[in-house]
Design a protein around this motif. Structure first.
Motif, PDB file in Angstrom:
ATOM      1  N   ASN A  62       4.902   8.445   6.136  1.00  0.00           N
ATOM      2  CA  ASN A  62       4.230   8.960   4.937  1.00  0.00           C
ATOM      3  C   ASN A  62       4.565   8.142   3.703  1.00  0.00           C
ATOM      4  O   ASN A  62       3.689   7.858   2.890  1.00  0.00           O
ATOM      5  CB  ASN A  62       4.571  10.434   4.729  1.00  0.00           C
ATOM      6  CG  ASN A  62       3.917  11.306   5.774  1.00  0.00           C
ATOM      7  OD1 ASN A  62       2.857  10.973   6.287  1.00  0.00           O
ATOM      8  ND2 ASN A  62       4.557  12.414   6.102  1.00  0.00           N
ATOM      9  N   SER A  63       5.822   7.760   3.543  1.00  0.00           N
ATOM     10  CA  SER A  63       6.212   6.943   2.386  1.00  0.00           C
ATOM     11  C   SER A  63       5.518   5.598   2.411  1.00  0.00           C
ATOM     12  O   SER A  63       5.053   5.107   1.390  1.00  0.00           O
ATOM     13  CB  SER A  63       7.725   6.748   2.348  1.00  0.00           C
ATOM     14  OG  SER A  63       8.372   7.973   2.152  1.00  0.00           O
ATOM     15  N   LEU A  64       5.442   4.973   3.585  1.00  0.00           N
ATOM     16  CA  LEU A  64       4.773   3.680   3.698  1.00  0.00           C
ATOM     17  C   LEU A  64       3.285   3.795   3.386  1.00  0.00           C
ATOM     18  O   LEU A  64       2.714   2.935   2.724  1.00  0.00           O
ATOM     19  CB  LEU A  64       4.969   3.089   5.092  1.00  0.00           C
ATOM     20  CG  LEU A  64       6.346   2.504   5.349  1.00  0.00           C
ATOM     21  CD1 LEU A  64       6.529   2.221   6.829  1.00  0.00           C
ATOM     22  CD2 LEU A  64       6.551   1.245   4.535  1.00  0.00           C
ATOM     23  N   ARG A  65       2.674   4.845   3.854  1.00  0.00           N
ATOM     24  CA  ARG A  65       1.253   5.032   3.582  1.00  0.00           C
ATOM     25  C   ARG A  65       1.000   5.214   2.095  1.00  0.00           C
ATOM     26  O   ARG A  65       0.014   4.710   1.561  1.00  0.00           O
ATOM     27  CB  ARG A  65       0.719   6.217   4.372  1.00  0.00           C
ATOM     28  CG  ARG A  65       0.682   5.919   5.864  1.00  0.00           C
ATOM     29  CD  ARG A  65       0.237   7.097   6.659  1.00  0.00           C
ATOM     30  NE  ARG A  65      -1.191   7.296   6.452  1.00  0.00           N
ATOM     31  CZ  ARG A  65      -1.814   8.429   6.711  1.00  0.00           C
ATOM     32  NH1 ARG A  65      -1.161   9.460   7.178  1.00  0.00           N
ATOM     33  NH2 ARG A  65      -3.100   8.531   6.505  1.00  0.00           N
ATOM     34  N   ILE A  66       1.912   5.892   1.411  1.00  0.00           N
ATOM     35  CA  ILE A  66       1.775   6.075  -0.037  1.00  0.00           C
ATOM     36  C   ILE A  66       1.963   4.743  -0.751  1.00  0.00           C
ATOM     37  O   ILE A  66       1.235   4.415  -1.688  1.00  0.00           O
ATOM     38  CB  ILE A  66       2.783   7.139  -0.544  1.00  0.00           C
ATOM     39  CG1 ILE A  66       2.352   8.510  -0.036  1.00  0.00           C
ATOM     40  CG2 ILE A  66       2.875   7.120  -2.063  1.00  0.00           C
ATOM     41  CD1 ILE A  66       3.390   9.600  -0.216  1.00  0.00           C
ATOM     42  N   GLN A  67       2.945   3.941  -0.307  1.00  0.00           N
ATOM     43  CA  GLN A  67       3.176   2.622  -0.906  1.00  0.00           C
ATOM     44  C   GLN A  67       2.006   1.683  -0.650  1.00  0.00           C
ATOM     45  O   GLN A  67       1.760   0.763  -1.412  1.00  0.00           O
ATOM     46  CB  GLN A  67       4.446   1.995  -0.317  1.00  0.00           C
ATOM     47  CG  GLN A  67       5.702   2.656  -0.750  1.00  0.00           C
ATOM     48  CD  GLN A  67       6.926   2.112  -0.030  1.00  0.00           C
ATOM     49  OE1 GLN A  67       7.887   2.806   0.079  1.00  0.00           O
ATOM     50  NE2 GLN A  67       6.902   0.915   0.466  1.00  0.00           N
ATOM     51  N   LYS A  68       1.324   1.858   0.462  1.00  0.00           N
ATOM     52  CA  LYS A  68       0.133   1.122   0.859  1.00  0.00           C
ATOM     53  C   LYS A  68       0.404  -0.286   1.389  1.00  0.00           C
ATOM     54  O   LYS A  68      -0.474  -0.901   1.965  1.00  0.00           O
ATOM     55  CB  LYS A  68      -0.900   1.047  -0.267  1.00  0.00           C
ATOM     56  CG  LYS A  68      -1.410   2.392  -0.685  1.00  0.00           C
ATOM     57  CD  LYS A  68      -2.452   2.272  -1.764  1.00  0.00           C
ATOM     58  CE  LYS A  68      -2.861   3.672  -2.207  1.00  0.00           C
ATOM     59  NZ  LYS A  68      -3.712   3.656  -3.367  1.00  0.00           N
ATOM     60  N   PHE A  69       1.607  -0.826   1.196  1.00  0.00           N
ATOM     61  CA  PHE A  69       1.910  -2.178   1.662  1.00  0.00           C
ATOM     62  C   PHE A  69       3.239  -2.205   2.410  1.00  0.00           C
ATOM     63  O   PHE A  69       4.138  -1.426   2.110  1.00  0.00           O
ATOM     64  CB  PHE A  69       2.017  -3.158   0.487  1.00  0.00           C
ATOM     65  CG  PHE A  69       0.709  -3.456  -0.165  1.00  0.00           C
ATOM     66  CD1 PHE A  69      -0.120  -4.441   0.334  1.00  0.00           C
ATOM     67  CD2 PHE A  69       0.297  -2.749  -1.286  1.00  0.00           C
ATOM     68  CE1 PHE A  69      -1.338  -4.716  -0.266  1.00  0.00           C
ATOM     69  CE2 PHE A  69      -0.915  -3.012  -1.894  1.00  0.00           C
ATOM     70  CZ  PHE A  69      -1.739  -4.009  -1.379  1.00  0.00           C
ATOM     71  N   VAL A  70       3.335  -3.123   3.346  1.00  0.00           N
ATOM     72  CA  VAL A  70       4.590  -3.406   4.036  1.00  0.00           C
ATOM     73  C   VAL A  70       5.013  -4.810   3.635  1.00  0.00           C
ATOM     74  O   VAL A  70       4.228  -5.755   3.759  1.00  0.00           O
ATOM     75  CB  VAL A  70       4.419  -3.350   5.574  1.00  0.00           C
ATOM     76  CG1 VAL A  70       5.673  -3.827   6.282  1.00  0.00           C
ATOM     77  CG2 VAL A  70       4.051  -1.942   6.016  1.00  0.00           C
ATOM     78  N   SER A  71       6.227  -4.953   3.138  1.00  0.00           N
ATOM     79  CA  SER A  71       6.774  -6.270   2.810  1.00  0.00           C
ATOM     80  C   SER A  71       7.673  -6.729   3.949  1.00  0.00           C
ATOM     81  O   SER A  71       8.379  -5.913   4.545  1.00  0.00           O
ATOM     82  CB  SER A  71       7.616  -6.206   1.534  1.00  0.00           C
ATOM     83  OG  SER A  71       6.824  -5.856   0.447  1.00  0.00           O
ATOM     84  N   TYR A  72       7.638  -8.023   4.240  1.00  0.00           N
ATOM     85  CA  TYR A  72       8.521  -8.587   5.261  1.00  0.00           C
ATOM     86  C   TYR A  72       8.836 -10.033   4.898  1.00  0.00           C
ATOM     87  O   TYR A  72       8.090 -10.672   4.160  1.00  0.00           O
ATOM     88  CB  TYR A  72       7.898  -8.504   6.659  1.00  0.00           C
ATOM     89  CG  TYR A  72       6.752  -9.463   6.906  1.00  0.00           C
ATOM     90  CD1 TYR A  72       6.959 -10.676   7.547  1.00  0.00           C
ATOM     91  CD2 TYR A  72       5.458  -9.146   6.497  1.00  0.00           C
ATOM     92  CE1 TYR A  72       5.908 -11.563   7.774  1.00  0.00           C
ATOM     93  CE2 TYR A  72       4.405 -10.015   6.715  1.00  0.00           C
ATOM     94  CZ  TYR A  72       4.642 -11.222   7.353  1.00  0.00           C
ATOM     95  OH  TYR A  72       3.604 -12.096   7.568  1.00  0.00           O
ATOM     96  N   TYR A  73       9.951 -10.520   5.405  1.00  0.00           N
ATOM     97  CA  TYR A  73      10.336 -11.905   5.180  1.00  0.00           C
ATOM     98  C   TYR A  73       9.803 -12.723   6.340  1.00  0.00           C
ATOM     99  O   TYR A  73      10.174 -12.504   7.497  1.00  0.00           O
ATOM    100  CB  TYR A  73      11.856 -12.034   5.074  1.00  0.00           C
ATOM    101  CG  TYR A  73      12.304 -13.417   4.678  1.00  0.00           C
ATOM    102  CD1 TYR A  73      12.211 -13.832   3.362  1.00  0.00           C
ATOM    103  CD2 TYR A  73      12.795 -14.306   5.622  1.00  0.00           C
ATOM    104  CE1 TYR A  73      12.611 -15.100   2.984  1.00  0.00           C
ATOM    105  CE2 TYR A  73      13.197 -15.574   5.252  1.00  0.00           C
ATOM    106  CZ  TYR A  73      13.102 -15.970   3.941  1.00  0.00           C
ATOM    107  OH  TYR A  73      13.485 -17.230   3.563  1.00  0.00           O
ATOM    108  N   ASP A  74       8.917 -13.672   6.050  1.00  0.00           N
ATOM    109  CA  ASP A  74       8.314 -14.517   7.067  1.00  0.00           C
ATOM    110  C   ASP A  74       9.318 -15.594   7.472  1.00  0.00           C
ATOM    111  O   ASP A  74       9.684 -16.451   6.657  1.00  0.00           O
ATOM    112  CB  ASP A  74       7.027 -15.145   6.523  1.00  0.00           C
ATOM    113  CG  ASP A  74       6.239 -15.868   7.592  1.00  0.00           C
ATOM    114  OD1 ASP A  74       6.811 -16.760   8.255  1.00  0.00           O
ATOM    115  OD2 ASP A  74       5.051 -15.558   7.761  1.00  0.00           O
TER     116      ASP A  74
END
Length: 100
Positions: A62-74
């Motif tokens: 739910n928190s991720l859906r609210i944030q709308k984006f996933v950040s990751y280190y490529d």
């Protein structure tokens, strides 16, 4: 076991936290990107970790859906990237930190 969109997102976050994940998502321009990344601090150079403020502090669905984006280190480009939560298509592979 079937992966629903919410289930696959939780699975990816768990993998990103615990090692290196290889996954695929659709970019905003419609192209597909295959990412190999992490959010595990042990795998990210300190200068790059400090360049982003607490990526994905909350990783429940739910928190991720609210944030709308996933950040990751490529891990291939050595840069932070992000994608929209609903654009995640598939997880290919995972290597836990103990195997890296």
């Amino acid at each position: 076991m079937l992966n629903t969109p919410m289930g696959i997102l939780s699975d990816l976050m768990l993998k990103l936290k615990n090692g290196e994940a290889t996954f695929m998502y659709r970019k905003s321009n419609g192209r597909v990107r295959k990412g190999r990344g992490t959010i595990n601090k042990q795998l990210i150079p300190p200068e790059d970790w400090n360049s982003v403020k607490n990526p994905n502090r909350k990783s429940d669905e739910n928190s991720l859906r609210i944030q709308k984006f996933v950040s990751y280190y490529d891990l291939d480009s050595g840069e932070w990237r992000r994608f929209k939560v609903f654009s995640l298509l598939r997880i290919y592979a995972f290597r836990p930190i103990s195997e890296i």
